[in-house]
Scaffold this active site. Structure first.
Site, PDB file in Angstrom:
ATOM      1  N   PHE A   1       0.857  -1.182   0.000  1.00 18.18           N
ATOM      2  CA  PHE A   1       0.000   0.000   0.000  1.00 18.18           C
ATOM      3  C   PHE A   1       0.892   1.231   0.000  1.00 18.18           C
ATOM      4  O   PHE A   1       1.818   1.338   0.812  1.00 18.18           O
ATOM      5  CB  PHE A   1      -0.894   0.003   1.242  1.00 18.18           C
TER       6      PHE A   1
ATOM      7  N   ALA B   1       2.930   6.205   5.500  1.00 16.79           N
ATOM      8  CA  ALA B   1       2.133   5.911   6.687  1.00 16.79           C
ATOM      9  C   ALA B   1       2.438   6.884   7.824  1.00 16.79           C
ATOM     10  O   ALA B   1       1.524   7.457   8.430  1.00 16.79           O
ATOM     11  CB  ALA B   1       2.363   4.474   7.126  1.00 16.79           C
TER      12      ALA B   1
ATOM     13  N   LEU C   1       2.521  -1.531   4.412  1.00 16.55           N
ATOM     14  CA  LEU C   1       2.296  -0.104   4.187  1.00 16.55           C
ATOM     15  C   LEU C   1       3.645   0.568   4.002  1.00 16.55           C
ATOM     16  O   LEU C   1       4.589   0.275   4.746  1.00 16.55           O
ATOM     17  CB  LEU C   1       1.610   0.544   5.388  1.00 16.55           C
ATOM     18  N   CYS C   2       3.743   1.464   3.036  1.00 17.14           N
ATOM     19  CA  CYS C   2       4.962   2.257   2.864  1.00 17.14           C
ATOM     20  C   CYS C   2       5.162   3.076   4.135  1.00 17.14           C
ATOM     21  O   CYS C   2       4.283   3.850   4.531  1.00 17.14           O
ATOM     22  CB  CYS C   2       4.826   3.175   1.656  1.00 17.14           C
ATOM     23  N   ILE C   3       6.289   2.900   4.780  1.00 16.25           N
ATOM     24  CA  ILE C   3       6.518   3.544   6.076  1.00 16.25           C
ATOM     25  C   ILE C   3       6.513   5.067   5.974  1.00 16.25           C
ATOM     26  O   ILE C   3       5.948   5.752   6.835  1.00 16.25           O
ATOM     27  CB  ILE C   3       7.809   3.020   6.753  1.00 16.25           C
TER      28      ILE C   3
END
Length: 130
Positions: free
Chosen positions: A40, A83, A78-80
Protein backbone atom coordinates in the site's frame (compact mmCIF):
# COMPACT_ATOMS: atom_id res chain seq x y z
CA UNK A 1 2.14 -17.26 -11.89
CA UNK A 2 3.25 -15.27 -8.83
CA UNK A 3 1.60 -11.88 -8.30
CA UNK A 4 2.03 -8.88 -6.01
CA UNK A 5 -0.39 -5.98 -5.73
CA UNK A 6 0.63 -2.31 -5.61
CA UNK A 7 -2.19 -0.06 -4.35
CA UNK A 8 -2.15 3.75 -4.52
CA UNK A 9 -5.74 4.96 -4.08
CA UNK A 10 -7.42 5.89 -0.81
CA UNK A 11 -9.77 3.20 0.52
CA UNK A 12 -12.38 5.88 1.23
CA UNK A 13 -12.17 8.01 -1.92
CA UNK A 14 -11.44 5.48 -4.67
CA UNK A 15 -12.27 1.87 -5.44
CA UNK A 16 -8.57 0.89 -5.62
CA UNK A 17 -8.55 -1.11 -2.36
CA UNK A 18 -11.89 -2.73 -3.20
CA UNK A 19 -10.83 -3.71 -6.73
CA UNK A 20 -7.50 -5.03 -5.45
CA UNK A 21 -9.29 -7.11 -2.81
CA UNK A 22 -11.52 -8.66 -5.47
CA UNK A 23 -8.47 -9.39 -7.63
CA UNK A 24 -6.59 -10.89 -4.66
CA UNK A 25 -9.54 -13.12 -3.79
CA UNK A 26 -9.67 -14.35 -7.39
CA UNK A 27 -5.94 -15.11 -7.40
CA UNK A 28 -6.22 -17.04 -4.15
CA UNK A 29 -9.14 -19.08 -5.50
CA UNK A 30 -7.05 -20.12 -8.49
CA UNK A 31 -4.89 -23.22 -8.38
CA UNK A 32 -2.39 -21.94 -10.94
CA UNK A 33 -1.72 -18.48 -9.44
CA UNK A 34 -0.30 -17.24 -6.13
CA UNK A 35 -0.25 -13.92 -4.31
CA UNK A 36 3.05 -13.02 -2.63
CA UNK A 37 1.96 -9.78 -0.98
CA UNK A 38 0.32 -6.38 -1.14
CA UNK A 39 2.11 -3.03 -0.96
CA UNK A 40 0.00 0.00 0.00
CA UNK A 41 1.43 3.36 -1.10
CA UNK A 42 0.39 7.03 -0.99
CA UNK A 43 -3.17 7.51 0.36
CA UNK A 44 -3.94 3.80 0.36
CA UNK A 45 -1.90 3.45 3.57
CA UNK A 46 -4.80 4.84 5.62
CA UNK A 47 -6.31 1.36 5.37
CA UNK A 48 -3.81 0.34 8.06
CA UNK A 49 -4.99 2.86 10.67
CA UNK A 50 -6.48 0.90 13.59
CA UNK A 51 -8.55 3.94 14.59
CA UNK A 52 -10.62 3.88 11.38
CA UNK A 53 -14.29 3.54 12.26
CA UNK A 54 -16.51 2.30 9.48
CA UNK A 55 -20.25 3.13 9.50
CA UNK A 56 -22.11 -0.06 10.42
CA UNK A 57 -24.05 -0.13 7.17
CA UNK A 58 -20.91 0.02 4.98
CA UNK A 59 -18.49 -2.69 3.89
CA UNK A 60 -15.47 -2.80 6.22
CA UNK A 61 -12.59 -2.88 3.73
CA UNK A 62 -9.93 -2.92 6.47
CA UNK A 63 -11.46 -6.00 8.14
CA UNK A 64 -11.72 -7.72 4.76
CA UNK A 65 -7.99 -7.22 4.07
CA UNK A 66 -7.12 -8.35 7.60
CA UNK A 67 -9.19 -11.48 7.17
CA UNK A 68 -7.56 -12.24 3.82
CA UNK A 69 -4.13 -11.84 5.42
CA UNK A 70 -5.00 -14.12 8.36
CA UNK A 71 -6.68 -16.79 6.25
CA UNK A 72 -4.02 -16.99 3.53
CA UNK A 73 -0.84 -15.68 5.16
CA UNK A 74 -0.62 -12.73 2.78
CA UNK A 75 1.79 -9.91 3.66
CA UNK A 76 0.05 -6.52 3.94
CA UNK A 77 2.76 -3.85 3.78
CA UNK A 78 2.30 -0.10 4.19
CA UNK A 79 4.96 2.26 2.86
CA UNK A 80 6.52 3.54 6.08
CA UNK A 81 7.15 7.09 4.80
CA UNK A 82 3.58 7.49 3.54
CA UNK A 83 2.13 5.91 6.69
CA UNK A 84 4.09 7.97 9.20
CA UNK A 85 3.20 11.14 7.28
CA UNK A 86 -0.47 10.19 7.74
CA UNK A 87 -0.16 9.35 11.44
CA UNK A 88 0.03 5.57 11.12
CA UNK A 89 2.67 4.52 13.58
CA UNK A 90 3.81 1.06 14.69
CA UNK A 91 4.77 0.28 18.28
CA UNK A 92 8.49 0.67 17.51
CA UNK A 93 7.93 3.93 15.62
CA UNK A 94 5.83 5.33 18.48
CA UNK A 95 8.80 4.79 20.81
CA UNK A 96 11.17 6.32 18.30
CA UNK A 97 9.02 9.46 17.98
CA UNK A 98 8.23 9.45 21.73
CA UNK A 99 4.49 9.09 21.19
CA UNK A 100 2.04 7.59 23.66
CA UNK A 101 0.51 4.95 21.42
CA UNK A 102 0.65 3.19 18.08
CA UNK A 103 -2.02 3.37 15.41
CA UNK A 104 -1.02 0.50 13.11
CA UNK A 105 -3.84 -2.03 12.70
CA UNK A 106 -3.20 -5.76 13.21
CA UNK A 107 -2.09 -7.74 10.14
CA UNK A 108 -0.41 -4.67 8.60
CA UNK A 109 3.31 -3.89 8.74
CA UNK A 110 5.42 -0.85 7.93
CA UNK A 111 8.26 -1.31 5.45
CA UNK A 112 10.29 0.78 3.05
CA UNK A 113 10.24 0.77 -0.73
CA UNK A 114 12.78 -2.05 -0.64
CA UNK A 115 9.87 -4.41 -0.01
CA UNK A 116 8.21 -3.22 -3.21
CA UNK A 117 11.47 -3.75 -5.10
CA UNK A 118 11.67 -7.24 -3.62
CA UNK A 119 8.13 -7.96 -4.86
CA UNK A 120 9.14 -6.70 -8.31
CA UNK A 121 12.18 -9.01 -8.38
CA UNK A 122 10.40 -12.09 -7.01
CA UNK A 123 7.05 -11.92 -8.82
CA UNK A 124 6.02 -12.55 -12.40
CA UNK A 125 3.53 -9.63 -12.34
CA UNK A 126 2.90 -6.55 -10.26
CA UNK A 127 -0.65 -5.27 -10.64
CA UNK A 128 -1.20 -1.61 -9.77
CA UNK A 129 -4.50 -0.15 -8.49
CA UNK A 130 -5.01 3.64 -8.39
Amino acid sequence: MLYALFIHGSPFQTKACHSALTFATTILASKEHQLKGVFFYQDSVVIGNRFNQNPRDEFDIQAAWQSLSKDHGIELTLCIAAAVRRGIISESESKRYELESASLAPQFQLEGLGTLVSFMNDCDKIISFK
